[in-house]
Design an enzyme around this catalytic site. Structure first.
Site, PDB file in Angstrom:
ATOM      1  N   ILE A   1       0.760  -1.246  -0.100  1.00 32.29           N
ATOM      2  CA  ILE A   1      -0.038   0.040   0.038  1.00 32.29           C
ATOM      3  C   ILE A   1       1.021   1.138  -0.130  1.00 32.29           C
ATOM      4  O   ILE A   1       0.494   2.452  -0.575  1.00 32.29           O
ATOM      5  CB  ILE A   1      -0.875  -0.001   1.136  1.00 32.29           C
ATOM      6  CG1 ILE A   1      -1.749  -1.127   1.057  1.00 32.29           C
ATOM      7  CG2 ILE A   1      -1.638   1.286   1.171  1.00 32.29           C
ATOM      8  CD1 ILE A   1      -2.983  -1.273   2.137  1.00 32.29           C
ATOM      9  N   GLU A   2       2.028   1.173   0.662  1.00 36.17           N
ATOM     10  CA  GLU A   2       2.965   2.523   0.880  1.00 36.17           C
ATOM     11  C   GLU A   2       3.700   2.500  -0.589  1.00 36.17           C
ATOM     12  O   GLU A   2       3.376   3.364  -1.518  1.00 36.17           O
ATOM     13  CB  GLU A   2       3.610   2.481   2.062  1.00 36.17           C
ATOM     14  CG  GLU A   2       2.769   2.376   3.314  1.00 36.17           C
ATOM     15  CD  GLU A   2       3.633   2.306   4.364  1.00 36.17           C
ATOM     16  OE1 GLU A   2       4.272   3.225   4.736  1.00 36.17           O
ATOM     17  OE2 GLU A   2       3.437   1.472   5.265  1.00 36.17           O
ATOM     18  N   MET A   3       5.264   1.999  -0.485  1.00 35.54           N
ATOM     19  CA  MET A   3       5.718   2.156  -1.518  1.00 35.54           C
ATOM     20  C   MET A   3       5.524   1.099  -2.568  1.00 35.54           C
ATOM     21  O   MET A   3       6.252   1.107  -3.883  1.00 35.54           O
ATOM     22  CB  MET A   3       7.035   2.455  -1.204  1.00 35.54           C
ATOM     23  CG  MET A   3       7.472   3.636  -0.309  1.00 35.54           C
ATOM     24  SD  MET A   3       9.206   3.870   0.070  1.00 35.54           S
ATOM     25  CE  MET A   3       9.287   5.605   0.715  1.00 35.54           C
TER      26      MET A   3
END
Length: 411
Positions: A152-154
């Protein structure tokens, strides 16, 4: 024994970046790495306010600070090439302009994906061991690796991240000089953690107020007759004037001063969790936040599997808290006024509610004073950081990253 140098954290020279303008060049990096002072191990001191917590400094035995490592971490912190689509950097969520946090309820990652928790701040991490709201990362280094591979983040892989960075000669040079084993994901994390450890809150009005108050208490008899003090002990007289001038330059309103006294009182009970130099016990508590949901976030329980940890989340610092809205692990409270009201009402009842959470008898003025204390009294300067001065794009980096992602089956 390696040479060492004592430095004061908050000094902008530590975060100013390699001197110059525009993208970093090979020549500038070579000159920077050739300077022995950039490889001296730094022994940090903390500024007024945080200084009382110096014994709690974390992580430096395993990952000593140097200027070269801090600078490398600065470059990585602001570099979106750590993410799979080159859109998200550490600073995208932990933004210096937003208190090293972000003003959305939940963190936003690659492709606009939304996480499930509010972004915690990245300052004063030098005083913190376990990281994340649930403490699942045992160190700042472990935390730094997490978002890179989080879908979800990077949304990257550690292998693809390293492959990308190895396609950028300026990074390879720095890693080879700073670390014996060169460019690895663990060393990426060490560099980022080193940069984050020097981001600390500066002295706040409450710190100056308390310093003056402590002096006046300790030397009560002396300050009653300043003419005599000036004559008999000019050094002490000069120190008193210095403290008065510092407090005058960082004024605290009457409301904020009352709020500070209330914050430390049994009536408000804030220091049951928000204590110490960084105003946090670094422990986990169930405040009832979100526990009325059909499937509540169980926080620390997901790490420990201990029933006592159900719905418990780490106590955040309240230094510079006015800059890090919204609040709580789920970003459900938009203002400090809402936070104070939540505590005043005793949180949300549930089976695992912390015994520290009780309904408070606070007047409207009490609540306003507590908010004034947190907004005015606990806000200090953050060090100036050069968010630019990064390494230029390299086509080899893009190709290496794309190949590694393809091999890992990441779209």
């Amino acid at each position: 024994m390696l040479p060492t140098e004592t430095v004061m954290l908050g000094d902008p020279a530590l975060t100013a970046g390699i001197p110059g303008e525009g993208d970093l060049t090979d020549e500038q990096i070579d000159a920077w790495l050739a300077d022995p002072k950039n490889h001296i191990v730094l022994k940090p001191e903390l500024p007024l306010g945080l200084k009382a917590g110096e014994a709690e400094i974390q992580g430096l035995d395993a990952n000593p600070l140097t200027r070269a490592k801090i600078e490398l971490g600065r470059q990585l912190y602001f570099d979106p090439r750590l993410s799979s689509d080159v859109t998200i950097s550490c600073a995208s969520c932990h933004n210096p302009e937003k208190g090293y946090a972000f003003d959305t309820r939940f963190g936003i990652g690659v492709g606009g994906q939304e996480g499930g928790r509010n972004t915690p701040t990245a300052y004063n991490r030098i005083l913190s061991g376990a990281q994340f709201w649930d403490g699942r990362a045992a160190s700042l280094e472990e935390q730094a690796k997490g978002p890179i591979a989080n879908p979800i983040e990077m949304s990257n892989t550690h292998e693809a991240c390293v492959a990308c960075l190895k396609g950028i000669p300026g990074y390879v040079k720095q890693f080879d000089k700073i670390f014996d084993d060169g460019l690895t994901i663990d060393n990426v994390a060490k560099a980022i953690a080193s940069f984050e450890r020097v981001i600390v809150t500066g002295p706040a009005p409450w710190d100056y107020y308390q310093e003056l108050k402590s002096f006046e208490t300790a030397y009560a008899a002396d300050v009653e007759d300043l003419d005599a003090l000036k004559e008999e002990d000019p050094d002490l007289y000069a120190e008193y004037n210095r403290l008065k001038e510092a407090a005058a330059q960082h004024p605290l309103s009457e409301s904020a001063a009352r709020g500070g006294e209330l914050f430390f009182s049994d009536k408000a009970g804030c220091t049951a969790c928000h204590l110490g130099a960084n105003f946090t016990d670094e422990k986990y508590h169930n405040l009832g936040v979100g526990m009325d949901a059909e499937k509540p976030d169980l926080g620390r329980f997901e790490v420990t599997q201990q029933d006592a940890d159900r719905g418990a989340f780490k106590t955040p610092t309240v230094r510079n808290v006015a800059q890090t809205a919204p609040y709580m692990h789920d970003g459900s409270q938009a203002t400090l006024e809402e936070v104070v009201e939540w505590y005043a009402q005793g949180g949300h009842p549930n089976q695992w509610l912390s015994e520290k959470i009780k309904k408070l008898e606070l007047s409207d003025q009490d609540k306003a004073d507590l908010v004034a204390f947190m907004k005015e009294g606990l806000t200090g300067d953050l060090p100036k950081v050069n968010a630019g001065r990064l390494l230029p794009d390299a086509e080899a980096a893009k190709e290496a990253s794309e190949k590694a992602l393809e091999e890992a089956g990441v779209n």
